[in-house]
Write an enzyme that holds these catalytic residues in place. Structure first.
Site, short mmCIF file in Angstrom:
data_model
loop_
_atom_site.label_atom_id
_atom_site.label_comp_id
_atom_site.label_asym_id
_atom_site.label_seq_id
_atom_site.Cartn_x
_atom_site.Cartn_y
_atom_site.Cartn_z
N ASP A 197 -25.28 -39.16 54.09
CA ASP A 197 -24.85 -37.88 54.65
C ASP A 197 -23.94 -37.18 53.65
O ASP A 197 -22.79 -37.55 53.47
CB ASP A 197 -24.11 -38.12 55.97
N CYS A 204 -23.10 -31.77 64.52
CA CYS A 204 -22.94 -31.00 63.28
C CYS A 204 -21.93 -29.86 63.49
O CYS A 204 -20.75 -30.09 63.67
CB CYS A 204 -24.28 -30.49 62.80
N HIS A 206 -28.06 -37.05 57.58
CA HIS A 206 -27.40 -36.05 58.41
C HIS A 206 -28.42 -35.39 59.34
O HIS A 206 -29.52 -35.03 58.93
CB HIS A 206 -26.76 -34.98 57.52
#
Length: 260
Positions: free
Chosen positions: A195, A141, A227
């Site tokens: 996502d 991320c 995600h």
């Protein structure tokens, strides 16, 4: 942009079960870091992983992930990218997350390149001081952007670039197209089917960019997950457990190939 900024999904998920076996150390100018050392019997001499975490920073899941890389033969270091200011639990709306990135919390600095890059550099330098000559970056991320910035022409990041031999990123956020265009080494990406931060159209754009770089790359798409799946699975949902475990194996296989 190749991926959107972090959102509420970036802080969601469950903690993994287990007891971390690594230890906290200090690197650079008194920066906290978590070190998971590979067992002597399994260690890949001179090779290691620089783990660049999501907005949760150094916590239960990232520690256990680092322990997993160490058990696979790679001494792993997680530098505290947020200098003691990982995302607070009460700031998980999209607006507050962006504010945290751009401004930090009172008394702390922002979490932008100017402040994050030197911490990444300190991580690389600490690993090199340990005798680790070949380093792979594993970015999740928020940490994915730091993984890719190794190709920037900025002085600080050039030091970082010199120590990175391969990259792995999972469900990236904040990545700019020019950062992806500038990669100078092999890159593996683990992507989620669902996502909002790295949606299908951005994934396809990233594929087009990667083809043009001429670098070796890999993109694995994991169905039925969202995600953050690579670091925060729900053990009660088999598809999430499978995807997380496979993404971890994807990273290890990539490192085995490019750090050998």
């Amino acid at each position: 942009m190749a991926s959107h900024p972090p959102g509420p999904c970036c802080a969601a998920g469950r903690a993994f079960e287990g007891e971390p076996t690594g230890r906290m150390i200090k690197i650079g100018r008194n920066i906290d870091a978590y070190l998971a050392e590979a067992p002597e019997s399994k260690a890949r001499k001179g090779c290691g992983v620089l783990y660049l975490p999501d907005v949760r920073g150094i916590w239960q899941n990232s520690k256990l992930m680092a322990d997993g890389f160490a058990a696979s033969g790679y001494t792993t270091l997680i530098p505290d990218l947020f200098d003691g200011d990982s995302l607070p639990a009460d700031r998980t709306t999209e607006t507050t997350i962006i504010d945290w990135i751009n401004h930090g919390v009172p008394g702390k600095h922002p979490h932008i390149a100017e402040f994050v890059d030197p911490i990444v550099v300190a991580g690389v330098e600490a690993m090199r001081a340990m005798g680790i000559a070949k380093i792979a970056a594993a970015g999740y991320c928020f940490g994915a952007k730091a993984s890719l910035q190794r190709t920037s022409t900025d002085y600080v990041v050039r030091h970082y670039k010199s120590g990175i031999d391969a990259g792995f990123i999972a469900h990236p956020s904040l990545v700019q197209e020019h950062e992806l265009q500038a990669i100078t080494g092999p890159l593996s990406i683990a992507a989620a089917e669902n996502d909002n931060i790295f949606p299908a159209e951005m994934r396809h754009t990233s594929e087009d960019i990667l083809v043009k770089t001429g670098q070796r790359y890999q993109i694995n798409l994991y169905g039925g997950v969202e995600h953050g799946f690579a670091v925060r699975r729900n053990v009660d949902v088999p598809v999430e457990t499978f995807a997380r475990d496979q993404a971890f194996r994807q990273a290890v296989a990539w490192f085995d190939e490019w750090l050998s």
